[in-house]
Design a protein around this motif. Structure first.
Motif, PDB file in Angstrom:
ATOM      1  N   PRO A 132       0.819  -1.217   0.038  1.00 17.69           N
ATOM      2  CA  PRO A 132       0.047  -0.091   0.082  1.00 17.69           C
ATOM      3  C   PRO A 132       0.760   1.135   0.030  1.00 17.69           C
ATOM      4  O   PRO A 132       2.001   1.337   0.566  1.00 17.69           O
ATOM      5  N   SER A 133       0.300   2.273  -0.664  1.00 21.91           N
ATOM      6  CA  SER A 133       1.177   3.597  -0.544  1.00 21.91           C
ATOM      7  C   SER A 133       1.118   4.169   0.692  1.00 21.91           C
ATOM      8  O   SER A 133       0.094   4.147   1.498  1.00 21.91           O
ATOM      9  N   SER A 134       2.510   4.813   0.892  1.00 26.89           N
ATOM     10  CA  SER A 134       2.676   5.263   2.314  1.00 26.89           C
ATOM     11  C   SER A 134       3.988   6.274   2.377  1.00 26.89           C
ATOM     12  O   SER A 134       4.394   6.265   1.180  1.00 26.89           O
ATOM     13  N   GLN A 135       4.288   6.689   3.411  1.00 24.23           N
ATOM     14  CA  GLN A 135       5.545   7.675   3.521  1.00 24.23           C
ATOM     15  C   GLN A 135       6.653   6.757   3.284  1.00 24.23           C
ATOM     16  O   GLN A 135       7.951   7.156   3.585  1.00 24.23           O
ATOM     17  N   ALA A 136       6.474   5.395   3.892  1.00 24.08           N
ATOM     18  CA  ALA A 136       7.449   4.566   3.810  1.00 24.08           C
ATOM     19  C   ALA A 136       8.159   4.278   2.132  1.00 24.08           C
ATOM     20  O   ALA A 136       7.621   4.259   1.507  1.00 24.08           O
ATOM     21  N   GLN A 137       9.684   3.991   2.341  1.00 19.92           N
ATOM     22  CA  GLN A 137      10.281   4.072   1.086  1.00 19.92           C
ATOM     23  C   GLN A 137      10.382   2.270   1.250  1.00 19.92           C
ATOM     24  O   GLN A 137      10.782   1.737   2.023  1.00 19.92           O
ATOM     25  N   VAL A 138      10.044   1.960  -0.277  1.00 21.72           N
ATOM     26  CA  VAL A 138       9.861   0.530  -0.470  1.00 21.72           C
ATOM     27  C   VAL A 138      11.034   0.117  -1.400  1.00 21.72           C
ATOM     28  O   VAL A 138      10.994   0.840  -2.457  1.00 21.72           O
ATOM     29  N   VAL A 139      11.942  -0.605  -1.181  1.00 26.01           N
ATOM     30  CA  VAL A 139      12.903  -0.982  -1.673  1.00 26.01           C
ATOM     31  C   VAL A 139      13.165  -2.780  -1.684  1.00 26.01           C
ATOM     32  O   VAL A 139      12.498  -3.235  -0.902  1.00 26.01           O
ATOM     33  N   ALA A 140      13.797  -3.127  -2.715  1.00 26.11           N
ATOM     34  CA  ALA A 140      14.175  -4.614  -2.814  1.00 26.11           C
ATOM     35  C   ALA A 140      14.833  -4.923  -1.868  1.00 26.11           C
ATOM     36  O   ALA A 140      15.849  -4.228  -1.454  1.00 26.11           O
ATOM     37  N   ILE A 141      14.929  -6.170  -1.121  1.00 24.49           N
ATOM     38  CA  ILE A 141      15.736  -6.394  -0.110  1.00 24.49           C
ATOM     39  C   ILE A 141      17.125  -6.660  -0.606  1.00 24.49           C
ATOM     40  O   ILE A 141      18.148  -6.564   0.176  1.00 24.49           O
ATOM     41  N   ALA A 142      17.414  -7.198  -1.901  1.00 19.42           N
ATOM     42  CA  ALA A 142      18.643  -7.380  -2.356  1.00 19.42           C
ATOM     43  C   ALA A 142      19.235  -5.937  -2.663  1.00 19.42           C
ATOM     44  O   ALA A 142      20.576  -5.888  -2.326  1.00 19.42           O
ATOM     45  N   GLN A 143      18.503  -4.737  -2.684  1.00 19.21           N
ATOM     46  CA  GLN A 143      19.193  -3.547  -2.982  1.00 19.21           C
ATOM     47  C   GLN A 143      19.654  -3.106  -1.561  1.00 19.21           C
ATOM     48  O   GLN A 143      20.549  -2.445  -1.462  1.00 19.21           O
ATOM     49  N   ALA A 144      18.701  -3.445  -0.674  1.00 21.66           N
ATOM     50  CA  ALA A 144      19.195  -3.180   0.760  1.00 21.66           C
ATOM     51  C   ALA A 144      20.292  -3.816   1.212  1.00 21.66           C
ATOM     52  O   ALA A 144      21.290  -3.315   1.850  1.00 21.66           O
ATOM     53  N   ARG A 145      20.498  -5.112   0.958  1.00 24.49           N
ATOM     54  CA  ARG A 145      21.826  -5.719   1.363  1.00 24.49           C
ATOM     55  C   ARG A 145      23.102  -5.346   0.611  1.00 24.49           C
ATOM     56  O   ARG A 145      24.154  -5.379   1.140  1.00 24.49           O
ATOM     57  N   GLU A 146      22.998  -4.642  -0.633  1.00 21.57           N
ATOM     58  CA  GLU A 146      23.905  -4.093  -1.423  1.00 21.57           C
ATOM     59  C   GLU A 146      24.498  -2.850  -0.433  1.00 21.57           C
ATOM     60  O   GLU A 146      25.516  -2.510  -0.579  1.00 21.57           O
ATOM     61  N   HIS A 147      23.615  -1.961   0.099  1.00 16.89           N
ATOM     62  CA  HIS A 147      24.066  -0.681   0.544  1.00 16.89           C
ATOM     63  C   HIS A 147      24.266  -0.631   1.924  1.00 16.89           C
ATOM     64  O   HIS A 147      25.149  -0.015   2.575  1.00 16.89           O
ATOM     65  N   ILE A 148      23.328  -1.454   2.764  1.00  9.94           N
ATOM     66  CA  ILE A 148      23.583  -1.310   4.133  1.00  9.94           C
ATOM     67  C   ILE A 148      23.632  -2.744   5.024  1.00  9.94           C
ATOM     68  O   ILE A 148      22.812  -2.940   5.903  1.00  9.94           O
ATOM     69  N   ALA A 149      24.471  -3.650   4.383  1.00 11.89           N
ATOM     70  CA  ALA A 149      24.593  -5.138   4.715  1.00 11.89           C
ATOM     71  C   ALA A 149      24.702  -5.181   6.274  1.00 11.89           C
ATOM     72  O   ALA A 149      24.143  -5.976   6.929  1.00 11.89           O
ATOM     73  N   PRO A 150      25.548  -4.287   6.725  1.00  9.67           N
ATOM     74  CA  PRO A 150      26.101  -4.535   8.079  1.00  9.67           C
ATOM     75  C   PRO A 150      24.910  -4.115   9.095  1.00  9.67           C
ATOM     76  O   PRO A 150      24.790  -4.847  10.203  1.00  9.67           O
ATOM     77  N   LEU A 151      24.203  -3.244   8.651  1.00  7.07           N
ATOM     78  CA  LEU A 151      22.842  -2.809   9.319  1.00  7.07           C
ATOM     79  C   LEU A 151      21.973  -3.773   9.748  1.00  7.07           C
ATOM     80  O   LEU A 151      21.247  -4.173  10.626  1.00  7.07           O
ATOM     81  N   LEU A 152      21.822  -4.389   8.593  1.00  5.99           N
ATOM     82  CA  LEU A 152      20.766  -5.734   8.335  1.00  5.99           C
ATOM     83  C   LEU A 152      21.077  -6.626   9.307  1.00  5.99           C
ATOM     84  O   LEU A 152      20.051  -7.553   9.640  1.00  5.99           O
ATOM     85  N   LYS A 153      22.324  -7.068   9.361  1.00 10.01           N
ATOM     86  CA  LYS A 153      22.917  -8.406  10.184  1.00 10.01           C
ATOM     87  C   LYS A 153      22.858  -8.226  11.581  1.00 10.01           C
ATOM     88  O   LYS A 153      22.653  -9.172  12.320  1.00 10.01           O
ATOM     89  N   SER A 154      22.485  -7.038  12.036  1.00 10.73           N
ATOM     90  CA  SER A 154      22.288  -6.621  13.416  1.00 10.73           C
ATOM     91  C   SER A 154      20.773  -7.025  13.774  1.00 10.73           C
ATOM     92  O   SER A 154      19.811  -6.566  13.094  1.00 10.73           O
ATOM     93  N   ASN A 155      20.522  -7.472  14.984  1.00  8.69           N
ATOM     94  CA  ASN A 155      18.901  -7.480  15.312  1.00  8.69           C
ATOM     95  C   ASN A 155      18.735  -6.463  16.357  1.00  8.69           C
ATOM     96  O   ASN A 155      17.538  -6.539  17.126  1.00  8.69           O
ATOM     97  N   ARG A 156      19.470  -5.374  16.601  1.00 13.42           N
ATOM     98  CA  ARG A 156      19.233  -4.461  17.667  1.00 13.42           C
ATOM     99  C   ARG A 156      19.551  -3.072  16.979  1.00 13.42           C
ATOM    100  O   ARG A 156      20.100  -2.972  16.131  1.00 13.42           O
ATOM    101  N   ALA A 157      19.298  -2.198  18.062  1.00 13.95           N
ATOM    102  CA  ALA A 157      19.496  -0.954  17.577  1.00 13.95           C
ATOM    103  C   ALA A 157      20.876  -0.377  17.528  1.00 13.95           C
ATOM    104  O   ALA A 157      21.390  -0.919  18.464  1.00 13.95           O
ATOM    105  N   MET A 158      21.444   0.622  16.587  1.00 15.54           N
ATOM    106  CA  MET A 158      22.674   0.941  16.760  1.00 15.54           C
ATOM    107  C   MET A 158      22.880   2.412  16.555  1.00 15.54           C
ATOM    108  O   MET A 158      21.971   3.132  15.902  1.00 15.54           O
ATOM    109  N   CYS A 159      23.842   2.944  17.226  1.00 11.81           N
ATOM    110  CA  CYS A 159      24.098   4.491  17.050  1.00 11.81           C
ATOM    111  C   CYS A 159      25.381   4.811  16.578  1.00 11.81           C
ATOM    112  O   CYS A 159      26.305   4.137  17.098  1.00 11.81           O
TER     113      CYS A 159
END
Length: 231
Positions: A132-159
């Motif tokens: 559904p349309s919303s303010q969220a940015q919708v991207v393919a998971i493969a694209q996310a892994r290409e750009h932010i793979a280290p963030l996806l590997k964690s299951n907790r918040a990071m600063c």
């Protein structure tokens, strides 16, 4: 002839006025014993500092330190009360959302207006045609892994800070304005999104900073959003 100006609360007291008042009210310190610790009464011992005077000085310093600590605790308690109220309003708004758009709108509104967060990014991973349309940015998971793979590997918040590649992927045109970020993956069985917030100050979100609030919001979204996503 001019009238003598009447003293006001803003005027400093004359030492003689204080002395006269205390003479007329000898019981003053009986009713205000908390002031005794702040009085300076040197002991007659010549050039040397007496043991009693030294002990009183140490007790006075400890008293001041304890007051400062108590003041900080009270300040923290007030800030925690404010944070709790804001968080409660946000959670209720999320729960009242009728669809995906309502929930994400409530999240952005609260982060912007209540929490004064400079930048908010919510990504959902999947096919944009099926979400559904919303303010969220919708991207393919493969694209996310290409750009932010280290963030996806964690299951907790990071600063901390991120590179320009990661910032551009998460925050788009605002990447150049961002100094520090806090991120947390959204997980329901598998990772289905990423919640990221940012501040212009490079030192605002530090690696040593607590992430309890962001992790808590992510846990709520983990339970609310999946039912609106394609299975």
């Amino acid at each position: 002839m001019t009238d003598k100006k009447s003293p006001t609360l803003a005027d400093p007291l004359d030492p003689e006025q204080v002395a006269n008042y205390l003479q007329q009210h000898p019981e003053f310190f009986v009713h205000h014993q908390e002031l005794l610790g702040d009085l300076f009464l040197p002991h007659e011992s010549g050039p040397a500092v007496s043991l009693v005077e030294r002990q009183v000085s140490i007790l006075r310093e400890r008293n001041i330190d304890m007051r400062n600590r108590l003041s900080k605790l009270l300040d923290n308690a007030r800030e925690n009360d404010k944070l709790f109220d804001k968080t409660k309003r946000l959670i209720l708004s999320l729960l009242e959302g009728q669809d995906l758009g309502d929930i994400i709108d409530a999240l952005h509104y609260s982060f912007d207006k209540d929490f004064n967060i400079h930048f908010t990014s919510l990504q959902l991973y999947g096919n944009a045609d099926k979400l559904p349309s919303s303010q969220a940015q919708v991207v393919a998971i493969a694209q996310a892994r290409e750009h932010i793979a280290p963030l996806l590997k964690s299951n907790r918040a990071m600063c901390g800070t991120l590179g320009q590649k990661e910032l551009s992927f998460l925050f788009g045109k605002h990447a150049e304005e961002i100094g520090s970020v806090a991120t947390v993956p959204l997980i329901h069985g598998t990772t289905f999104g990423m919640l990221a917030i940012a501040n212009r100050d490079p030192n605002y979100y530090r690696s040593s900073m607590g992430t309890l609030f962001l992790g808590y919001i992510a846990e709520v979204l983990n339970r609310l959003l999946p039912k609106y996503l394609p299975r």
